[in-house]
Design a protein around this motif. Structure first.
Motif, mmCIF file in Angstrom:
data_model
loop_
_atom_site.group_PDB
_atom_site.id
_atom_site.type_symbol
_atom_site.label_atom_id
_atom_site.label_comp_id
_atom_site.label_asym_id
_atom_site.label_seq_id
_atom_site.Cartn_x
_atom_site.Cartn_y
_atom_site.Cartn_z
ATOM 1 N N ARG A 1 1.008 -1.061 0.107
ATOM 2 C CA ARG A 1 -0.045 0.004 0.109
ATOM 3 C C ARG A 1 0.822 1.316 -0.049
ATOM 4 N NH1 ARG A 1 -5.495 -1.108 1.634
ATOM 5 N NH2 ARG A 1 -5.496 -3.050 2.643
ATOM 6 N N CYS A 2 0.359 2.223 -0.614
ATOM 7 C CA CYS A 2 1.049 3.553 -0.844
ATOM 8 C C CYS A 2 0.332 4.386 0.094
ATOM 9 C CB CYS A 2 1.030 4.257 -2.286
ATOM 10 S SG CYS A 2 1.844 5.872 -2.319
ATOM 11 N N LEU A 3 0.689 4.946 1.075
ATOM 12 C CA LEU A 3 0.147 5.716 2.133
ATOM 13 C C LEU A 3 -0.473 7.226 1.657
ATOM 14 C CD1 LEU A 3 2.407 4.784 5.269
ATOM 15 C CD2 LEU A 3 0.066 3.727 4.642
ATOM 16 N N VAL A 4 0.477 7.601 0.796
ATOM 17 C CA VAL A 4 0.072 8.861 0.233
ATOM 18 C C VAL A 4 -1.079 8.980 -0.627
ATOM 19 C CG1 VAL A 4 0.957 10.659 -1.310
ATOM 20 C CG2 VAL A 4 2.485 9.636 0.307
ATOM 21 N N SER A 5 -1.072 8.049 -1.712
ATOM 22 C CA SER A 5 -2.220 7.956 -2.675
ATOM 23 C C SER A 5 -3.428 6.763 -2.172
ATOM 24 C CB SER A 5 -1.590 7.331 -3.925
ATOM 25 O OG SER A 5 -1.459 6.125 -3.837
ATOM 26 N N GLY A 6 -3.068 6.133 -1.237
ATOM 27 C CA GLY A 6 -4.098 5.162 -0.836
ATOM 28 C C GLY A 6 -4.186 3.853 -1.682
ATOM 29 N N SER A 7 -3.264 3.647 -2.803
ATOM 30 C CA SER A 7 -3.263 2.898 -3.659
ATOM 31 C C SER A 7 -2.923 1.371 -3.120
ATOM 32 C CB SER A 7 -2.628 3.090 -4.958
ATOM 33 O OG SER A 7 -3.057 4.225 -5.745
ATOM 34 N N GLN B 1 6.020 0.839 -9.573
ATOM 35 C CA GLN B 1 7.485 1.368 -9.423
ATOM 36 C C GLN B 1 7.331 2.947 -9.586
ATOM 37 O OE1 GLN B 1 10.431 -0.144 -9.531
ATOM 38 N NE2 GLN B 1 11.219 1.565 -8.824
ATOM 39 N N ARG B 2 6.292 3.568 -10.435
ATOM 40 C CA ARG B 2 6.046 4.841 -10.500
ATOM 41 C C ARG B 2 5.705 5.414 -9.184
ATOM 42 N NH1 ARG B 2 2.216 5.128 -14.257
ATOM 43 N NH2 ARG B 2 3.772 4.538 -15.755
ATOM 44 N N ALA B 3 4.712 4.915 -8.471
ATOM 45 C CA ALA B 3 4.554 5.576 -7.354
ATOM 46 C C ALA B 3 5.808 5.489 -6.289
ATOM 47 C CB ALA B 3 3.218 4.533 -6.737
ATOM 48 N N TRP B 4 6.426 4.344 -6.153
ATOM 49 C CA TRP B 4 7.571 4.154 -5.565
ATOM 50 C C TRP B 4 8.307 5.267 -5.606
ATOM 51 C CZ3 TRP B 4 8.920 0.461 -1.726
ATOM 52 C CH2 TRP B 4 10.173 0.410 -1.159
ATOM 53 N N ASN B 5 8.865 5.728 -7.011
ATOM 54 C CA ASN B 5 9.630 6.656 -7.336
ATOM 55 C C ASN B 5 9.173 8.138 -6.900
ATOM 56 O OD1 ASN B 5 11.291 4.654 -8.612
ATOM 57 N ND2 ASN B 5 10.604 5.031 -10.603
ATOM 58 N N ASP B 6 7.972 8.091 -7.068
ATOM 59 C CA ASP B 6 7.222 9.539 -6.624
ATOM 60 C C ASP B 6 7.079 9.792 -5.160
ATOM 61 O OD1 ASP B 6 7.092 10.114 -9.439
ATOM 62 O OD2 ASP B 6 4.826 9.784 -9.467
ATOM 63 N N HIS B 7 6.974 8.675 -4.389
ATOM 64 C CA HIS B 7 6.778 9.066 -2.956
ATOM 65 C C HIS B 7 7.851 8.432 -1.972
ATOM 66 C CE1 HIS B 7 2.760 10.224 -4.346
ATOM 67 N NE2 HIS B 7 2.461 9.128 -4.530
ATOM 68 N N GLY B 8 8.621 7.621 -2.464
ATOM 69 C CA GLY B 8 9.709 6.933 -1.427
ATOM 70 C C GLY B 8 9.336 5.672 -0.597
ATOM 71 N N ALA B 9 10.364 5.224 -0.517
ATOM 72 C CA ALA B 9 10.155 3.942 0.266
ATOM 73 C C ALA B 9 9.358 4.029 1.802
ATOM 74 C CB ALA B 9 11.478 3.119 0.863
#
Length: 111
Positions: free
Chosen positions: A26-32, A63-71
């Motif tokens: 899960r991405c905590l920023v986007s909620g995805s 990968q795009r979300a990881w690159n944009d928001h960080g680990a």
């Protein structure tokens, strides 16, 4: 490593019990959420984080979300453990079925 120790370690690795199941990233920023399946649930997070850190994960959106928001903005969660099946095709079918269930329930993407 001595030959005896190497042989013992190899044997232990081959005889280990596989932990199969479904997981989510899960991405905590986007909620995805991205839902995946694995026959090695105990080691999949390390493999995912490794490929994401090096920028070569096959799921482009993840990968795009990881690159944009960080680990630090990503979490890993085990959703479900499954019983180990001796027959490969039964195991694979069960993993796919449960991954589809979790994707529909959580509205997540496939990894």
């Amino acid at each position: 490593m001595k030959t005896e120790n190497r042989k013992a370690a190899t044997t232990a690795y081959k005889e280990r019990k596989l932990i199969m199941g479904i997981y989510t990233v899960r991405c905590l920023v986007s909620g995805s959420a991205w839902i995946g399946q694995s026959t090695t649930l105990d080691t999949i997070q390390n493999r995912l984080w490794f490929t994401l850190r090096f920028g070569n994960h096959p799921c482009r959106e993840l990968q795009r979300a990881w690159n944009d928001h960080g680990a630090e903005k990503f979490t890993f969660e085990e959703l479900e453990r499954l019983d180990n099946e001796d027959l490969t095709y039964v195991r694979d079918a069960r993993l796919k079925e449960r991954a589809l269930y979790w994707r529909s329930l959580l509205g997540g993407f496939a990894i």
